[in-house]
Design an enzyme around this catalytic site. Structure first.
Site: not given
Ligand code: IDC
Length: 337
Positions: A174, A262
């Site tokens: 991320e 995720e």
């Protein structure tokens, strides 16, 4: 003559037996039976879709570990077997935090982290499950911060697992803190060729800006070299709602292959309250587009995203429903429905 043939048979038997004894992995390899990998084999990307070796639409579904530096105990065959057999999972994601205390690029024990990855890859292989090696960029904000380490890491991982068709490489979890898509692309265009030297057709997952939400930017300016690429979209259902779902819809319609590597159904802190209504909308979208996904996270940490209840200390699988948190029960239901 009779004695000769008996002796030959005995000798052959002894040789065969000692070979089996010394190389048990050659004969009891679980891929010989009907595991996800035995059936579906090497995966590839076709348009927006992940497809199996027959070219049929295929959905990876499973769980992500928490950081393997902090929760290595869940990386074992018993745990993965329970996920496969009771939860219908065909995927485990191994989260290797890069920054933070214990991270791969800070003060983490690299040897131990790589041993844990190896344990996870071997367990997945034995069970015929797929496995993501996740370079868990988070507090480092930009993958450029540890680019040299990433190049070295992915070069060695892809060489080590070059013959293992079950491994997917996620090159930056991320990116955030204002990291642009141009910067991520610059990084990806260096890391992807390094992986491709050893794993010419493994599926590679690329994180997107703003904690892997801005798939629209990847859709507008996709990476053109390397093949078999997918772009990460992550959501936490209590925080991320219609706006992010709309981004997914538009990216999908634009032909972008999206992978939900995720997610959880609580808020973006990994804690707080669970939003079942938003979670249902996400599930509907995932199923409508046959998206692959991994739920965060396999551990008993006292936070809403953990799949096990805090007082459950068993790490080797065999969990029953009473051991699962509300998130764990929800995810198990999603996978088995
Ligand atoms: C969270 C963990 C938490 C840990 C923290 C470390 O749940 O226990 O203390 O990381 O920074 C992400 C990240 C993922 C986060 C998760 C929840 O990829 O690492 O895990 N999250 O905050 N993106 C959105 C949410």
């Amino acid at each position: 003559m009779k004695y000769h043939s008996t002796a030959i048979i005995l000798l052959a038997g002894t040789i065969a037996f000692s070979w089996m004894w010394k190389s048990p992995e050659k004969i009891v390899w679980a891929d010989a039976v009907e595991t996800p990998y035995a059936i579906h084999g090497k995966l590839s990307v076709n348009g927006t879709d992940l497809v199996d070796q027959q070219g049929n639409l295929f959905q990876l579904k499973g769980v992500s570990t928490h950081g393997i530096a902090w929760f290595p105990q869940y990386v074992n065959e018993g745990a993965f077997r329970t996920l496969r057999d009771d939860w219908n999972a065909n995927l485990v994601r191994l989260a290797v935090y890069t920054d933070e205390s214990g991270g791969y690029c800070t003060d983490g024990d690299r040897t131990k982290l790589e041993e844990t990855i190896d344990t996870g890859v071997k367990a997945a292989a034995d069970l015929g499950m797929y496995v993501i090696i996740d370079w868990h960029v988070l507090h480092d904000l930009t993958p450029l911060k540890y680019e040299d380490q990433a190049l070295d890491f992915f070069s060695r991982m892809s060489e080590k697992y070059q013959d293992n068709g079950r491994v997917l490489y996620e090159i930056c979890n991320e990116p955030n803190g204002g990291t642009t898509w141009a910067e991520i692309k610059q990084y990806a265009e260096k890391v992807i060729p390094v992986i491709r030297e050893h794993a010419p057709d493994a599926v590679i997952l690329v994180g997107t800006p703003n904690w892997s939400q801005d798939v629209d930017q990847a859709a507008e300016d996709p990476i053109t070299e390397g093949g078999n690429l997918m772009y990460d979209l992550h959501f936490y259902a209590a925080t991320h709602k219609d706006d992010l779902r709309q981004k997914l819809v538009e990216a999908h319609q634009a032909g972008t292959p999206v992978f939900i590597s995720e997610f959880s159904i609580c808020d973006a802190s990994g804690n707080g309250s669970i939003d079942l209504d938003s979670a249902q909308k996400w599930e509907d979208l995932i199923q409508a587009y046959h998206l692959s996904y991994a739920g965060w996270s396999l551990c008993n940490k006292n936070e809403a995203a953990s799949l096990l209840k805090p007082d459950v200390t068993e790490a080797n699988g065999g969990w029953t429903d009473k051991d699962l948190s509300e998130t764990g029960m929800w995810l198990k239901k999603m996978m088995t429905d």
